[in-house]
Scaffold this active site. Structure first.
Site, PDB file in Angstrom:
ATOM      1  N   ASP A   9      54.538  35.825  25.143  1.00  0.00           N
ATOM      2  CA  ASP A   9      55.439  34.778  24.640  1.00  0.00           C
ATOM      3  C   ASP A   9      55.962  35.183  23.256  1.00  0.00           C
ATOM      4  O   ASP A   9      55.734  36.293  22.775  1.00  0.00           O
ATOM      5  CB  ASP A   9      54.765  33.404  24.671  1.00  0.00           C
ATOM      6  N   CYS A  66      49.547  36.457  24.157  1.00  0.00           N
ATOM      7  CA  CYS A  66      50.081  35.239  23.542  1.00  0.00           C
ATOM      8  C   CYS A  66      49.324  35.074  22.227  1.00  0.00           C
ATOM      9  O   CYS A  66      48.625  35.996  21.799  1.00  0.00           O
ATOM     10  CB  CYS A  66      49.988  34.022  24.463  1.00  0.00           C
ATOM     11  N   THR A  68      46.668  33.366  21.191  1.00  0.00           N
ATOM     12  CA  THR A  68      45.216  33.529  21.324  1.00  0.00           C
ATOM     13  C   THR A  68      44.812  34.337  22.548  1.00  0.00           C
ATOM     14  O   THR A  68      43.656  34.770  22.644  1.00  0.00           O
ATOM     15  CB  THR A  68      44.556  32.145  21.483  1.00  0.00           C
ATOM     16  N   HIS A  99      32.634  45.885  36.228  1.00  0.00           N
ATOM     17  CA  HIS A  99      31.884  44.887  36.996  1.00  0.00           C
ATOM     18  C   HIS A  99      32.762  43.810  37.644  1.00  0.00           C
ATOM     19  O   HIS A  99      32.426  43.342  38.726  1.00  0.00           O
ATOM     20  CB  HIS A  99      30.863  44.190  36.093  1.00  0.00           C
ATOM     21  N   HIS A 135      28.090  43.999  42.806  1.00  0.00           N
ATOM     22  CA  HIS A 135      29.323  43.533  42.164  1.00  0.00           C
ATOM     23  C   HIS A 135      30.386  43.197  43.204  1.00  0.00           C
ATOM     24  O   HIS A 135      31.153  42.248  43.016  1.00  0.00           O
ATOM     25  CB  HIS A 135      29.809  44.567  41.150  1.00  0.00           C
TER      26      HIS A 135
END
Ligand code: RB5
Length: 148
Positions: A9, A66, A68, A99, A135
């Site tokens: 963004d 973005c 955060t 993983h 996994h």
């Protein structure tokens, strides 16, 4: 050749450009799916564009940025087939490939320094899913959650 779909963004334009240039230097091709200006925009738009490119096979992996990284990771993880990892350190970036077989990396442009963000992107792209049965089993359990 590995291809990355990248989107962000308005808050992360500079970091997105740095990542694209960094990947180019390493011979990794990226498709910049926007945004292209600092005009305020909505992160789910780019989470969808990048996720679609990964799911269609147009890109091997996605990178979303973005402020955060949180909004991008929330939005991308709503899309079936996307395993988006928000990473703030190289260990998590490596382990989420090994993983979790994460196919999209989310980064916080207002949280991370540029060099750290680039190292995290490298750690993500330089590692592969380990393929160990336990996994695989856990990823199948995650898929069941998607279909629940
Ligand atoms: C935009 O101001 C900001 O909210 C966005 O970039 C992101 O951090 C959301 O999670």
């Amino acid at each position: 050749m590995i291809k990355i779909a990248i989107g962000g963004d308005h808050s992360s334009l500079a970091l997105k450009t740095s990542i694209i240039n960094h990947l180019k230097q390493k011979g990794v091709v990226s498709a910049d799916l926007g945004t292209y200006t600092e005009e305020s925009t909505d992160y789910p738009i780019y989470a969808k564009k990048v996720s679609d490119a990964v799911l269609s096979g147009e890109a091997n992996f996605g990178i979303l940025v973005c402020g955060t990284g949180v909004g991008m990771s929330i939005a991308a993880n709503k899309i079936k087939g996307i395993r988006c990892a928000l990473c703030g350190d190289t260990y998590s970036a490596k382990m989420t490939r090994l993983h979790n077989d994460a196919n999209v990396l989310a980064l916080g442009a207002r949280v991370l320094g540029e060099d750290v963000a680039l190292e995290i992107a490298d750690a993500f792209l330089e590692n592969s899913f380990c393929g160990e049965p336990r996994h695989i089993n856990r990823l199948n359990m995650v898929k069941e959650l998607e279909n629940a």
